[in-house]
Structures are given as structure tokens and as C-alpha cells.
Design a protein around this motif. Structure first.
Motif, PDB file in Angstrom:
ATOM      1  N   MET A   1      30.156 -20.419 -31.475  1.00 48.18           N
ATOM      2  CA  MET A   1      30.879 -19.090 -31.666  1.00 48.18           C
ATOM      3  C   MET A   1      30.809 -18.265 -30.394  1.00 48.18           C
ATOM      4  N   ASN A   2      31.996 -17.712 -30.049  1.00 48.99           N
ATOM      5  CA  ASN A   2      31.879 -16.863 -28.809  1.00 48.99           C
ATOM      6  C   ASN A   2      31.592 -15.266 -29.440  1.00 48.99           C
ATOM      7  N   ASP A   3      31.490 -14.478 -28.212  1.00 45.13           N
ATOM      8  CA  ASP A   3      31.113 -13.088 -28.790  1.00 45.13           C
ATOM      9  C   ASP A   3      32.436 -12.082 -29.123  1.00 45.13           C
ATOM     10  N   MET A   4      33.542 -12.596 -29.034  1.00 45.66           N
ATOM     11  CA  MET A   4      34.676 -12.027 -29.652  1.00 45.66           C
ATOM     12  C   MET A   4      34.589 -12.094 -31.389  1.00 45.66           C
ATOM     13  N   ALA A   5      34.889 -10.819 -31.730  1.00 43.10           N
ATOM     14  CA  ALA A   5      35.115 -10.530 -33.076  1.00 43.10           C
ATOM     15  C   ALA A   5      36.337 -11.359 -33.504  1.00 43.10           C
ATOM     16  N   LYS A   6      36.284 -11.988 -34.687  1.00 41.45           N
ATOM     17  CA  LYS A   6      37.546 -12.710 -35.245  1.00 41.45           C
ATOM     18  C   LYS A   6      37.628 -12.340 -36.764  1.00 41.45           C
ATOM     19  N   VAL A   7      38.732 -12.650 -37.365  1.00 42.53           N
ATOM     20  CA  VAL A   7      39.123 -12.301 -38.594  1.00 42.53           C
ATOM     21  C   VAL A   7      39.784 -13.324 -39.177  1.00 42.53           C
ATOM     22  N   PHE A   8      39.755 -13.463 -40.625  1.00 37.88           N
ATOM     23  CA  PHE A   8      40.395 -14.690 -41.424  1.00 37.88           C
ATOM     24  C   PHE A   8      41.864 -14.223 -41.722  1.00 37.88           C
ATOM     25  N   LEU A   9      42.796 -15.121 -41.641  1.00 41.23           N
ATOM     26  CA  LEU A   9      44.195 -14.540 -42.123  1.00 41.23           C
ATOM     27  C   LEU A   9      44.341 -15.269 -43.394  1.00 41.23           C
ATOM     28  N   GLU A  10      44.907 -14.664 -44.475  1.00 36.82           N
ATOM     29  CA  GLU A  10      44.971 -15.238 -46.045  1.00 36.82           C
ATOM     30  C   GLU A  10      46.526 -14.770 -46.381  1.00 36.82           C
ATOM     31  N   GLY A  11      47.165 -15.953 -46.751  1.00 37.66           N
ATOM     32  CA  GLY A  11      48.492 -15.905 -47.356  1.00 37.66           C
ATOM     33  C   GLY A  11      49.357 -15.960 -46.217  1.00 37.66           C
ATOM     34  N   GLY A  12      50.844 -15.633 -46.100  1.00 32.60           N
ATOM     35  CA  GLY A  12      51.871 -15.937 -45.218  1.00 32.60           C
ATOM     36  C   GLY A  12      52.391 -17.292 -45.491  1.00 32.60           C
ATOM     37  N   PRO A  13      53.048 -17.676 -44.311  1.00 37.88           N
ATOM     38  CA  PRO A  13      53.482 -18.999 -44.106  1.00 37.88           C
ATOM     39  C   PRO A  13      52.633 -20.195 -44.105  1.00 37.88           C
ATOM     40  N   ASP A  14      52.900 -21.255 -44.816  1.00 38.53           N
ATOM     41  CA  ASP A  14      51.788 -22.339 -44.895  1.00 38.53           C
ATOM     42  C   ASP A  14      51.881 -23.119 -43.516  1.00 38.53           C
ATOM     43  N   LEU A  16      51.631 -21.661 -40.610  1.00 38.85           N
ATOM     44  CA  LEU A  16      50.719 -20.789 -39.672  1.00 38.85           C
ATOM     45  C   LEU A  16      49.824 -21.602 -39.124  1.00 38.85           C
ATOM     46  N   SER A  17      49.592 -22.065 -37.942  1.00 39.78           N
ATOM     47  CA  SER A  17      48.628 -22.889 -37.361  1.00 39.78           C
ATOM     48  C   SER A  17      47.317 -22.489 -37.407  1.00 39.78           C
ATOM     49  N   GLU A  18      47.071 -21.060 -36.991  1.00 40.47           N
ATOM     50  CA  GLU A  18      45.588 -20.721 -36.840  1.00 40.47           C
ATOM     51  C   GLU A  18      45.269 -19.609 -37.809  1.00 40.47           C
ATOM     52  N   ARG A  19      44.175 -20.032 -38.509  1.00 45.63           N
ATOM     53  CA  ARG A  19      43.959 -18.805 -39.639  1.00 45.63           C
ATOM     54  C   ARG A  19      42.658 -17.936 -39.250  1.00 45.63           C
ATOM     55  N   ILE A  20      42.112 -18.153 -38.079  1.00 44.90           N
ATOM     56  CA  ILE A  20      40.986 -17.459 -37.530  1.00 44.90           C
ATOM     57  C   ILE A  20      41.489 -17.124 -36.138  1.00 44.90           C
ATOM     58  N   VAL A  21      41.678 -15.730 -36.189  1.00 42.67           N
ATOM     59  CA  VAL A  21      42.391 -14.968 -35.003  1.00 42.67           C
ATOM     60  C   VAL A  21      41.316 -14.017 -34.451  1.00 42.67           C
ATOM     61  N   PRO A  22      41.336 -13.736 -33.071  1.00 37.76           N
ATOM     62  CA  PRO A  22      40.614 -12.433 -32.572  1.00 37.76           C
ATOM     63  C   PRO A  22      41.006 -10.969 -33.376  1.00 37.76           C
ATOM     64  N   THR A  23      40.076 -10.284 -33.531  1.00 38.58           N
ATOM     65  CA  THR A  23      40.159  -9.232 -34.180  1.00 38.58           C
ATOM     66  C   THR A  23      41.445  -8.286 -33.296  1.00 38.58           C
ATOM     67  N   PRO A  24      42.068  -7.474 -34.040  1.00 42.14           N
ATOM     68  CA  PRO A  24      43.265  -7.049 -33.479  1.00 42.14           C
ATOM     69  C   PRO A  24      42.777  -5.577 -32.793  1.00 42.14           C
ATOM     70  N   SER A  25      43.538  -5.251 -31.545  1.00 47.54           N
ATOM     71  CA  SER A  25      43.255  -4.166 -30.860  1.00 47.54           C
ATOM     72  C   SER A  25      44.614  -3.660 -30.233  1.00 47.54           C
ATOM     73  N   PRO A  26      45.077  -2.371 -30.227  1.00 51.87           N
ATOM     74  CA  PRO A  26      44.040  -1.341 -30.816  1.00 51.87           C
ATOM     75  C   PRO A  26      44.462  -0.970 -32.156  1.00 51.87           C
ATOM     76  N   GLY A  27      45.343  -1.610 -32.739  1.00 45.64           N
ATOM     77  CA  GLY A  27      45.586  -0.956 -34.185  1.00 45.64           C
ATOM     78  C   GLY A  27      44.880  -1.928 -35.051  1.00 45.64           C
ATOM     79  N   PRO A  28      44.894  -1.668 -36.639  1.00 44.83           N
ATOM     80  CA  PRO A  28      44.078  -2.210 -37.481  1.00 44.83           C
ATOM     81  C   PRO A  28      45.018  -3.567 -37.949  1.00 44.83           C
TER      82      PRO A  28
END
Length: 68
Positions: A1-14, A16-28
Motif C-alpha cells: 500500500m502506498n502513502d496516499m490516503a484512500k476511501v472505499f466507495l459503496e453503492g452506485g452503479p454496478d 463502477l470499476s474502482e471501489r478504492i480511490v484516493p481521498t478527495p481533495s479539496p472537498g469532502p
């Protein structure tokens, strides 16, 4: 795992290819471009165990279309 913070995406379209993505910036929120629009995910108070460790869960809440 690299040093970039990530989040897990739940729901939405089936398809959607990536469910683990970098933490958003600058908004939440996380905004993912897909099929002529954006899928929007917002943070929850939950976390989930993934192959990349324990991550915050962001849940799908809306889709917006891209203006042409």
C-alpha cells in the motif's frame, strides 16, 4: 500500500470499476466520471476492512450529467 490516503466507495452503479480511490481533495465528496456524467459519493461515519487496510466508507448519493 502506498502513502496516499484512500476511501472505499459503496453503492452506485454496478459497473463502477474502482471501489478504492484516493481521498478527495479539496472537498469532502468523491466525484467519479462515468458514462457521460458523475457519480457522487459522500463520507459516512463507517469504516470497512479491505485488501488495502481499514478504510473510511463513502456512500453513493447522486448522479449528475455532464453538460454538452
Amino acid at each position: 500500500m502506498n502513502d496516499m490516503a484512500k476511501v472505499f466507495l459503496e453503492g452506485g452503479p454496478d459497473d463502477l470499476s474502482e471501489r478504492i480511490v484516493p481521498t478527495p481533495s479539496p472537498g469532502p465528496d468523491v466525484k467519479i466520471r462515468l458514462r457521460g456524467g458523475y457519480e457522487h459519493f459522500r463520507p459516512t461515519s463507517r469504516h470497512t476492512d479491505t485488501s488495502e487496510g481499514r478504510l473510511p466508507v463513502y456512500e453513493w448519493w447522486e448522479r449528475t450529467e455532464i453538460a454538452e
